[in-house]
Design an enzyme around this catalytic site. Structure first.
Site, PDB file in Angstrom:
ATOM      1  N   ASP A  28      -9.249   8.978  13.585  1.00  0.00           N
ATOM      2  CA  ASP A  28      -9.584   9.871  14.805  1.00  0.00           C
ATOM      3  C   ASP A  28     -10.072  11.162  14.545  1.00  0.00           C
ATOM      4  O   ASP A  28     -10.884  11.639  15.374  1.00  0.00           O
ATOM      5  CB  ASP A  28      -8.645   9.562  16.069  1.00  0.00           C
ATOM      6  CG  ASP A  28      -7.337  10.325  15.687  1.00  0.00           C
ATOM      7  OD1 ASP A  28      -6.998  10.240  14.657  1.00  0.00           O
ATOM      8  OD2 ASP A  28      -6.581  10.413  16.646  1.00  0.00           O
ATOM      9  N   GLU A  51      -7.490   3.739   1.887  1.00  0.00           N
ATOM     10  CA  GLU A  51      -8.046   5.031   1.550  1.00  0.00           C
ATOM     11  C   GLU A  51      -8.054   5.157  -0.207  1.00  0.00           C
ATOM     12  O   GLU A  51      -8.940   5.985  -0.713  1.00  0.00           O
ATOM     13  CB  GLU A  51      -7.389   6.137   2.140  1.00  0.00           C
ATOM     14  CG  GLU A  51      -7.741   6.464   3.502  1.00  0.00           C
ATOM     15  CD  GLU A  51      -6.766   5.574   4.482  1.00  0.00           C
ATOM     16  OE1 GLU A  51      -6.792   5.820   5.692  1.00  0.00           O
ATOM     17  OE2 GLU A  51      -5.921   4.574   3.835  1.00  0.00           O
ATOM     18  N   HIS A 114      -0.062  13.406  16.105  1.00  0.00           N
ATOM     19  CA  HIS A 114       0.252  12.402  14.984  1.00  0.00           C
ATOM     20  C   HIS A 114      -0.307  12.577  13.860  1.00  0.00           C
ATOM     21  O   HIS A 114      -1.282  13.654  13.627  1.00  0.00           O
ATOM     22  CB  HIS A 114      -0.255  11.076  15.643  1.00  0.00           C
ATOM     23  CG  HIS A 114      -2.000  11.285  15.766  1.00  0.00           C
ATOM     24  ND1 HIS A 114      -2.500  11.723  16.953  1.00  0.00           N
ATOM     25  CD2 HIS A 114      -3.130  10.747  15.277  1.00  0.00           C
ATOM     26  CE1 HIS A 114      -4.007  11.773  17.034  1.00  0.00           C
ATOM     27  NE2 HIS A 114      -4.062  11.207  16.041  1.00  0.00           N
ATOM     28  N   HIS A 115      -0.128  12.221  12.726  1.00  0.00           N
ATOM     29  CA  HIS A 115      -0.296  12.395  11.367  1.00  0.00           C
ATOM     30  C   HIS A 115       0.040  13.638  10.874  1.00  0.00           C
ATOM     31  O   HIS A 115      -0.247  14.228   9.829  1.00  0.00           O
ATOM     32  CB  HIS A 115      -1.958  12.050  11.035  1.00  0.00           C
ATOM     33  CG  HIS A 115      -2.563  10.851  11.592  1.00  0.00           C
ATOM     34  ND1 HIS A 115      -1.793   9.833  11.345  1.00  0.00           N
ATOM     35  CD2 HIS A 115      -3.867  10.716  11.576  1.00  0.00           C
ATOM     36  CE1 HIS A 115      -2.478   8.850  11.920  1.00  0.00           C
ATOM     37  NE2 HIS A 115      -3.922   9.292  11.958  1.00  0.00           N
ATOM     38  N   GLY A 410      -5.024   6.359 -16.225  1.00  0.00           N
ATOM     39  CA  GLY A 410      -4.167   4.900 -16.305  1.00  0.00           C
ATOM     40  C   GLY A 410      -3.701   4.256 -15.367  1.00  0.00           C
ATOM     41  O   GLY A 410      -2.555   3.713 -15.270  1.00  0.00           O
ATOM     42  N   ASP A 437      -3.931  -9.900 -14.034  1.00  0.00           N
ATOM     43  CA  ASP A 437      -3.545 -10.352 -12.924  1.00  0.00           C
ATOM     44  C   ASP A 437      -2.662  -9.433 -12.155  1.00  0.00           C
ATOM     45  O   ASP A 437      -2.641  -9.065 -10.787  1.00  0.00           O
ATOM     46  CB  ASP A 437      -2.889 -11.704 -12.763  1.00  0.00           C
ATOM     47  CG  ASP A 437      -1.786 -11.804 -14.146  1.00  0.00           C
ATOM     48  OD1 ASP A 437      -1.676 -10.899 -15.018  1.00  0.00           O
ATOM     49  OD2 ASP A 437      -0.898 -12.692 -14.133  1.00  0.00           O
ATOM     50  N   ASN A 464      -2.261 -13.547 -17.225  1.00  0.00           N
ATOM     51  CA  ASN A 464      -1.468 -13.600 -18.461  1.00  0.00           C
ATOM     52  C   ASN A 464       0.041 -13.455 -17.717  1.00  0.00           C
ATOM     53  O   ASN A 464       0.868 -12.874 -18.639  1.00  0.00           O
ATOM     54  CB  ASN A 464      -1.768 -12.978 -19.534  1.00  0.00           C
ATOM     55  CG  ASN A 464      -1.933 -11.434 -19.262  1.00  0.00           C
ATOM     56  OD1 ASN A 464      -1.770 -10.973 -18.045  1.00  0.00           O
ATOM     57  ND2 ASN A 464      -2.789 -10.748 -20.158  1.00  0.00           N
ATOM     58  N   GLY A 466       1.778 -11.525 -15.395  1.00  0.00           N
ATOM     59  CA  GLY A 466       2.410 -10.394 -15.289  1.00  0.00           C
ATOM     60  C   GLY A 466       2.013  -9.247 -16.162  1.00  0.00           C
ATOM     61  O   GLY A 466       0.892  -9.029 -16.523  1.00  0.00           O
ATOM     62  N   GLU A 470       2.693  -3.836 -20.454  1.00  0.00           N
ATOM     63  CA  GLU A 470       4.187  -3.075 -20.332  1.00  0.00           C
ATOM     64  C   GLU A 470       5.024  -4.138 -21.218  1.00  0.00           C
ATOM     65  O   GLU A 470       5.789  -3.326 -21.986  1.00  0.00           O
ATOM     66  CB  GLU A 470       4.674  -3.145 -18.903  1.00  0.00           C
ATOM     67  CG  GLU A 470       3.738  -2.648 -17.872  1.00  0.00           C
ATOM     68  CD  GLU A 470       3.649  -1.049 -18.062  1.00  0.00           C
ATOM     69  OE1 GLU A 470       4.018  -0.353 -19.073  1.00  0.00           O
ATOM     70  OE2 GLU A 470       2.933  -0.455 -17.305  1.00  0.00           O
TER      71      GLU A 470
END
Length: 560
Positions: A28, A51, A114-115, A410, A437, A464, A466, A470
């Site tokens: 708004d 956003e 607000h916000h 990254g 994925d 793959n 997951g 990592e």
């Protein structure tokens, strides 16, 4: 001078510097400005699902278009987008972040609206944005024209995001505004320093028995590919690139020897770069993810380094020397150091014997062989951080291909919304996204925006099971690297009520070949391919990088 509203003046300036689309989410505090966007010929509003995705899309758009614009609402909207803006800052992408704020009298009266945090402090979000933008402005009727011009010039000059706050009562204020087009700034050189640099660099080049070029991302950001080509061909030396500059130098060129990543490099590339008597490091950034965990072995005393606003020969720095002027000066030295070059394509042709597609279970190595054959000249290839990025980084790209990744910031999930941006920036090209994925699950809803806008990319989801990137670092079987199992083809169906997409699932070599064939024959539709592979199957370079990251000093506290 002419009379116009503040909002229209901002939009006119954006048009002048090449912005044709504005990304964002309505709120708004910026609806008045969005009405002006909708009324402005030549600029289209692109509404995103959130956003953060809008900021990622603006980043992708800015990379191919040269500059981008993003509109969010105060507080909740801009802070949601800030991760994407910060990524553009880290990766040197010019994005104009426009934030609609409460009316001036609301801010001055410290009203609990607000916000906000309800304490009358309207500065918190702006302070956060100031950390990841190179110029900021709060528009008023009195300063709007000058502040808009100032901030946009910084965005273009420094190739990084800027921040413009438009109070809701200011967008429709009438102002006297310059009628002349915006004069954009480019990096310039001090003539005396440029002359000293050129002389020292010429001496270093002439004394060197061997010369090599290493290309970094700043060459692309400052649109200096033509000057790079002229210099490299005049010297006739080997050319390599960091992965974040992949495709900046044509990878089918006889002088291109491949990607350099420190100890993870091909032996020939590593020797050519690290043993050169003189290395021309052009716009390079030696970050951990593009150097195999800081494993580069380059003697600074043998380097001629060029950056947007400065240069160096060995340990001697030359400030106020632009990269463009420095490239032209080096090309004009007359130095010619031809050498026997084994190009990347030549070495690939000698070292690989093609095996026909089989019905065997799909594995990473064979996936990338088929993907290599699927690529065409002129493609835009976007690869999310992880198996997608490191697998793609090793492939020779056909002529005139563009590669988009985010190895420094990254942020996983970046590439799906970025694909929306690249497609709107370059609609005449084929765009291919490679995404894991785990990454896809962060920003999956932006697939609906691609379909809503009638865009036809090829999206390849590497399933793959997951976070394999990592797992390569730590926790190969840990639960924290697991994700929920989705029926990805059904998700596409849910986002596609008008039947604009084609889906395929591949878990064998022959089903992947069929999926790529379907993509070739459905260029007028979005093609979504799910390629299923084992969770610990990863490109060799990623496996090695994971081990380097796992033992890196900066991942662990020092032992006392």
């Amino acid at each position: 001078m002419g009379v116009c509203t503040v909002g229209d003046y901002l939009l006119r300036r954006l048009q002048e510097i090449g912005v044709r689309h504005v990304f964002g989410v309505p709120g708004d505090y910026q609806l008045e400005f969005l009405d002006q966007v909708e009324a402005m010929d030549g600029i289209d509003w692109v509404g995103n699902c959130n956003e953060l995705n809008a900021a990622y899309a603006a980043d992708g758009y800015g990379r191919l278009n040269g500059i981008a614009a993003l509109v969010t609402t105060f507080g909740v909207g801009e802070l949601s987008a800030l991760n994407g803006v910060a990524g553009a800052y880290a990766e040197s992408v010019p994005v104009v972040s426009i934030v609609g704020t409460p009316a001036t009298f609301v801010v001055e009266g410290k009203q609990k609206v607000h916000h906000t945090a309800g304490d009358g402090d309207f500065t918190r979000a702006a302070k956060c944005a100031g950390e990841y933008t190179v110029a900021q402005a709060i528009l008023t009727r009195d300063n709007a024209a000058s502040e808009i011009d100032r901030v946009l010039r910084f965005c273009w000059l420094l190739k990084r995001p800027v921040y413009i706050m438009v109070p809701s009562d200011v967008a429709y204020e009438t102002i006297e505004a310059p009628a002349d087009p915006l004069a954009l700034l480019e990096p310039s050189s001090d003539p005396r320093k440029l002359e000293k640099f050129a002389g020292r660099a010429r001496d270093a080049l002439r004394a060197a028995r061997s010369v090599a070029v290493l290309v970094g991302p700043e060459v692309d950001r400052y649109h200096l590919t033509g000057q790079l080509m002229e210099l490299a061909e005049r010297i006739a030396c080997p050319v390599a690139c960091l992965s974040n500059a992949k495709g900046v130098f044509p990878e089918d060129h006889d002088q291109f020897i491949g990607g350099y990543a420190g100890k993870l490099s091909d032996a020939y590339v590593r020797e050519s770069i690290e043993n050169a008597d003189c290395l021309l490091a052009l716009g390079t950034q030696f970050t951990d993810s593009v150097t195999g965990g800081f494993s580069q072995n380059i003697d600074p005393s043998r380097v001629i380094a060029l950056h947007p606003t400065g240069a160096a020969v060995g340990n001697t720095q030359y400030a106020h020397v632009s990269m463009k002027d420095a490239l032209l000066a080096l090309a004009g030295t007359g130095v010619h150091k031809p050498s026997a070059i084994a190009s990347l394509l030549q070495r690939r042709a000698r070292g690989q014997a093609y095996e026909p597609v089989r019905s065997a279970r799909l594995v990473q190595e064979r996936f990338w062989e088929q993907f290599q054959a699927f690529l065409e000249p002129g493609d835009v290839v976007i690869a999310d951080q992880g198996t997608a990025y490191y697998g793609c980084a090793e492939l020779p790209l056909p002529h005139d291909c563009t590669f988009v990744g985010q190895p420094l910031w990254g942020s996983i999930g970046y590439t799906l919304p970025a694909l929306l941006g690249t497609m709107l920036a370059a609609p005449g090209r084929r765009h291919i996204l490679l995404i894991g994925d785990g990454s896809f699950q962060l920003t999956a809803q932006e697939l609906s925006t691609l379909l809503r806008n009638g865009l036809h990319p090829v999206i390849i989801l590497i399933n793959n099971d997951g976070y394999t990137v990592e797992r390569c670092i730590l926790g190969a079987d840990a639960s924290y690297n697991n994700i929920a199992t989705w029926r990805y083809d059904r998700l596409v169906e849910a986002f596609d009520p008008q039947d604009l997409a084609v889906t395929a699932k591949a878990n064998t070599e022959d089903t992947l070949a069929a999926a790529f064939a379907a993509a070739r024959s459905n260029r007028d539709r979005l093609v979504f391919v799910e390629a299923v592979m084992e969770r610990l199957d990863a490109p060799e370079s990623l496996v090695k990088l994971g081990k380097a990251f796992a033992t890196a000093d900066y991942h662990h506290a020092p032992v006392s």
